[in-house]
Scaffold this motif. Structure first.
Motif, mmCIF file in Angstrom:
data_model
loop_
_atom_site.group_PDB
_atom_site.id
_atom_site.type_symbol
_atom_site.label_atom_id
_atom_site.label_comp_id
_atom_site.label_asym_id
_atom_site.label_seq_id
_atom_site.Cartn_x
_atom_site.Cartn_y
_atom_site.Cartn_z
ATOM 1 N N GLY A 1 0.771 -1.220 0.000
ATOM 2 C CA GLY A 1 0.000 0.000 0.000
ATOM 3 C C GLY A 1 0.806 1.276 0.000
ATOM 4 O O GLY A 1 0.236 2.355 0.011
ATOM 5 N N GLN A 2 2.140 1.173 -0.020
ATOM 6 C CA GLN A 2 2.922 2.412 0.090
ATOM 7 C C GLN A 2 4.367 2.210 -0.339
ATOM 8 O O GLN A 2 4.832 1.093 -0.491
ATOM 9 C CB GLN A 2 2.915 2.910 1.533
ATOM 10 N N PHE A 3 5.024 3.326 -0.564
ATOM 11 C CA PHE A 3 6.481 3.381 -0.562
ATOM 12 C C PHE A 3 6.819 4.352 0.548
ATOM 13 O O PHE A 3 6.404 5.497 0.514
ATOM 14 C CB PHE A 3 7.032 3.872 -1.903
ATOM 15 N N ARG A 4 7.532 3.898 1.548
ATOM 16 C CA ARG A 4 7.637 4.679 2.780
ATOM 17 C C ARG A 4 8.116 6.101 2.512
ATOM 18 O O ARG A 4 8.992 6.325 1.693
ATOM 19 C CB ARG A 4 8.538 3.980 3.801
ATOM 20 N N GLY A 5 7.522 7.050 3.220
ATOM 21 C CA GLY A 5 7.875 8.430 2.979
ATOM 22 C C GLY A 5 7.106 9.398 3.843
ATOM 23 O O GLY A 5 7.028 9.244 5.050
ATOM 24 N N ASN A 6 6.471 10.384 3.221
ATOM 25 C CA ASN A 6 5.873 11.510 3.918
ATOM 26 C C ASN A 6 4.522 11.180 4.537
ATOM 27 O O ASN A 6 4.039 10.045 4.469
ATOM 28 C CB ASN A 6 5.729 12.675 2.942
ATOM 29 N N ALA A 7 3.917 12.216 5.137
ATOM 30 C CA ALA A 7 2.588 12.071 5.716
ATOM 31 C C ALA A 7 1.628 11.528 4.669
ATOM 32 O O ALA A 7 1.595 11.998 3.533
ATOM 33 C CB ALA A 7 2.106 13.427 6.231
ATOM 34 N N GLY A 8 0.880 10.514 5.071
ATOM 35 C CA GLY A 8 -0.020 9.835 4.144
ATOM 36 C C GLY A 8 0.404 8.409 3.885
ATOM 37 O O GLY A 8 -0.364 7.634 3.301
ATOM 38 N N SER A 9 1.611 8.046 4.313
ATOM 39 C CA SER A 9 2.102 6.683 4.079
ATOM 40 C C SER A 9 2.072 5.829 5.353
ATOM 41 O O SER A 9 2.705 4.773 5.405
ATOM 42 C CB SER A 9 3.528 6.718 3.512
ATOM 43 N N HIS A 10 1.331 6.281 6.379
ATOM 44 C CA HIS A 10 1.255 5.562 7.647
ATOM 45 C C HIS A 10 -0.162 5.083 7.926
ATOM 46 O O HIS A 10 -1.138 5.708 7.517
ATOM 47 C CB HIS A 10 1.723 6.459 8.802
ATOM 48 N N ASP A 11 -0.248 3.979 8.649
ATOM 49 C CA ASP A 11 -1.528 3.446 9.097
ATOM 50 C C ASP A 11 -1.858 4.129 10.425
ATOM 51 O O ASP A 11 -1.451 3.675 11.499
ATOM 52 C CB ASP A 11 -1.426 1.929 9.275
ATOM 53 N N LEU A 12 -2.600 5.229 10.367
ATOM 54 C CA LEU A 12 -2.829 6.042 11.561
ATOM 55 C C LEU A 12 -3.732 5.352 12.570
ATOM 56 O O LEU A 12 -3.544 5.511 13.782
ATOM 57 C CB LEU A 12 -3.415 7.394 11.157
ATOM 58 N N GLN A 13 -4.699 4.589 12.116
ATOM 59 C CA GLN A 13 -5.548 3.881 13.070
ATOM 60 C C GLN A 13 -4.739 2.830 13.821
ATOM 61 O O GLN A 13 -4.950 2.610 15.027
ATOM 62 C CB GLN A 13 -6.725 3.225 12.353
#
Length: 424
Positions: free
Chosen positions: A239-251
């Motif tokens: 689901g991502q390529f690690r990086g900026n805000a928006g690439s984290h599972d906040l829940q």
């Protein structure tokens, strides 16, 4: 033993009100496990004697570049690499002996002066008098770090001495003060949630090593601690390529930090997520849950580190090139920052040094036989972060994170060698 003021032929540099408070607790740290490392200098010391090591080695818990220096790691079951539980058998007892050598007394006296010349003294509210009153604690903490890194504190190199006594020891003592303040807010018998200390620092600036040292020192002092990184909350590789805000599972972040806050009783357990930076050829992915380390309550302190902790959204006109990132940041306070009570912010003057630091880390991974990014991939990788550093770091440094209590913040500026700088 109180030694400095007792030696009439060697005047003490300590303030008269506290000149008797320095202890001669400097000694060679015993090595465990395999052969001595190149940094282990085995000069014997008459000041302290140690029983045979009673702590299990935990080399698998530390960063790769520290492995040659680590032995006799104290009990831990939440290491950051393979998650294997490590069963400790207690901590070493210290037995001081009165020093009769003028050279040894001079060594302690010189160390006091060195500590008081540290760049963080003013920033942390320290004075020569307060150091003198707690000199035993300084020396004991420094000794534990020398044991962790397999160094001989009677023969430290200048860089080793700076890193231990100008950086790690004073920051740990500040953290201890923050923990005492946190716990004093509760009544006897209350379930006390852990203090969450946020460590915000750019990539490669040494935050992982700092957290490694703080975690070790908390456990040496009998405090149960846990460690987390914002990397541990990246979306999975699909689901991502690690990086900026928006690439984290906040829940997932909220669920994990909430669960940790409830880990207040003995017997309560949970697993801590971990991120494998070497997966997918250095792109990274969340580690398999079967490898996550387990932590048992009661947890007293959580060390939570990350390169963008504390970043706040700015007016859109100020960050037009980061419009999506800026929008995503609005959700991060509730997922991360609101859980943090005390802050350590590592400040850098030039974000471009992140490239060289990141390159060093990738080279170390490759030398360790793990997949790592090429130099060109590192340049491309870091280039994605630099706009965010340049946009959000100035506000972080000038205002601090949202909801900050100024009395619970320390900002530490470092140089290109990752050593702290004075405020002047």
């Amino acid at each position: 033993m109180r030694v400095l003021s007792a030696i009439s032929h060697h005047p003490s540099p300590l303030p008269a009100s506290a000149s008797a408070s320095a202890s001669a607790a400097t000694a060679t740290v015993g090595g465990g496990g395999g052969g001595a490392s190149p940094c282990s200098r085995s000069t014997p010391s008459p000041l302290l004697s140690f029983p045979p090591s009673c702590c299990s080695a935990a080399a698998s818990s530390c960063p790769r570049f520290l492995l040659p220096f680590v032995s006799d790691f104290p009990s831990s079951n939440h290491g950051r690499s393979n998650g294997a539980a490590i069963k400790g058998r207690g901590l070493m007892a210290l037995r001081s002996a009165f020093p009769t050598s003028p050279a040894l007394i001079s060594s302690v006296s010189d160390l006091f002066e060195f500590i008081c010349a540290g760049p963080l003294m003013k920033r942390l509210g320290l004075t020569a008098e307060s150091v003198a009153e707690s000199i035993d604690k300084w020396l004991e903490t420094g000794m534990h770090l020398c044991q962790l890194f397999r160094l001989n504190e009677l023969n430290l190199s200048p860089p080793e001495k700076i890193r231990i006594y100008h950086f790690y020891v004073p920051v740990f003592l500040w953290c201890e003060d923050q923990l005492m303040r946190h716990r004093s807010m509760f009544s006897e018998g209350d379930d006390i949630p852990p203090l969450v200390i946020g460590i915000s620092a750019p990539q490669g600036s040494g935050k992982t090593t700092l957290v490694f040292a703080l975690d070790y020192l908390f456990r040496r002092s009998g405090r149960n601690s846990a460690t987390l990184s914002i990397d541990d909350f990246y979306l999975t590789a699909e689901g991502q390529f690690r990086g900026n805000a928006g690439s984290h599972d906040l829940q997932f972040s909220i669920d994990t930090l909430t669960s940790l806050s409830k880990l207040t009783k003995k017997g309560m357990k949970m697993k801590l997520p971990r991120y494998d930076k070497s997966a997918y050829g250095g792109r990274g992915d969340r580690a398999d849950p079967s490898t996550w380390p387990e932590v048992e309550g009661p947890v007293e302190v959580v060390l939570f580190e990350g390169w963008m902790l504390g970043f706040k959204p700015l007016p859109n006109e100020a960050v037009k090139a980061l419009e999506l990132v800026n929008e995503n940041l609005k959700d991060y306070y509730n997922a991360w920052d609101k859980f943090i009570e005390a802050w350590i912010i590592i400040k850098i003057r030039d974000p471009n040094c992140v490239y060289q630091w990141r390159l060093q880390a990738e080279v170390a991974m490759r030398e360790d036989g793990k997949p790592g990014m090429s130099d060109e991939e590192v340049l491309d990788f870091v280039s994605r972060y630099l706009p965010a550093y340049k946009a959000y770091l100035p506000t972080l440094y000038s205002e601090g994170p949202k909801g900050l209590d100024p009395d619970r913040l320390v900002v530490i500026e470092i140089d290109e060698e990752r050593n702290p700088l004075s405020e002047d």
